[in-house]
Design an enzyme around this catalytic site. Sequence first.
Site, PDB file in Angstrom:
ATOM      1  N   ASP A  92     -21.699 -61.031  39.953  1.00  0.00           N
ATOM      2  CA  ASP A  92     -21.425 -60.123  41.069  1.00  0.00           C
ATOM      3  C   ASP A  92     -22.293 -60.526  42.243  1.00  0.00           C
ATOM      4  O   ASP A  92     -23.440 -60.960  42.072  1.00  0.00           O
ATOM      5  CB  ASP A  92     -21.641 -58.660  40.677  1.00  0.00           C
ATOM      6  N   GLU A 183     -26.483 -45.533  41.566  1.00  0.00           N
ATOM      7  CA  GLU A 183     -27.806 -45.858  41.022  1.00  0.00           C
ATOM      8  C   GLU A 183     -28.887 -44.869  41.425  1.00  0.00           C
ATOM      9  O   GLU A 183     -29.948 -44.813  40.804  1.00  0.00           O
ATOM     10  CB  GLU A 183     -28.222 -47.260  41.484  1.00  0.00           C
TER      11      GLU A 183
END
Length: 287
Positions: A92, A183
């Site tokens: 990613d 997150e």
Amino acid sequence: MRKKIVRKRNSNVRKPQKKNSFFAGKILTYIIFSFFIILIIAIGFHYRSGLGYYFSFKSDKVSTEERETKRISDVRNFQVLKKHESQSIGIDVSEYQGKISWSYVDTIENKYPLHFVFIRATVGKDRPDRQFERNWLGAKENKMIRGAYHYYRPNENSIEQAELFIKTVKLQKGDLPPVLDIEKLPNNQSIGNLRIGLRRWLETVESHYGVRPIIYSGERYYNDFLKDDFSDYLFWIANYNFYREQIEQDWLFWQFTEKATIPGIKGNVDVNIYNGDLQQLQFITVE
């Protein structure tokens, strides 16, 4: 006539200590030293494949600087990859990787082919990733299975964040489902309201693309705040723990390192394992 003065000896005079404490200290030192030697040997045996790879034939293929002492994380990376040879491997990226030379992005460790890439598209309600368009096209031209993810800001409006992602990302046949990256915890709202916002983003995006999004998060965040309330979604989990070497059965993807070296990309790159092979990965893409 003077009397003779006789001085008594002090009966409390300390006798010399025996050498027992000295020998006891030596034995303890020997035990501790032996323990560390055994520990080092055990770690070396466990990672013998990775160590053999890095200190034997790989040394003939790298530059002088790269022949220096390899990081423990590099050894673990190879060990993890070796244990998942049948699974699909991918990376990613975002603007932090700079301008990527996509034609060179093909393998990790010159051995394991890279099948897919997740590309950051948007951040919050107002910021597209600066390299998204370039990366989105480059991955397609490089014949990689691509997916786009949104970095969620808990303190911003969830619908506005979903609309920015929809405006930025045009999914095509063969692309991976959208990903919501969560997150952080909110500063000015409850966990309950955070979950409401996340679900609004997920439902808005699913309604637009006609495919259920994937949720990305760290393992601790997933266990504490997401696992129970979002059990109807599939998860992409980040865990870089040195001792974890296998993907969990209920994880769709596992981001197992953030410190890999990939041809065509400067600096460190995240590497991910899909919980299946390439054919199974193609099965979950957009139709």
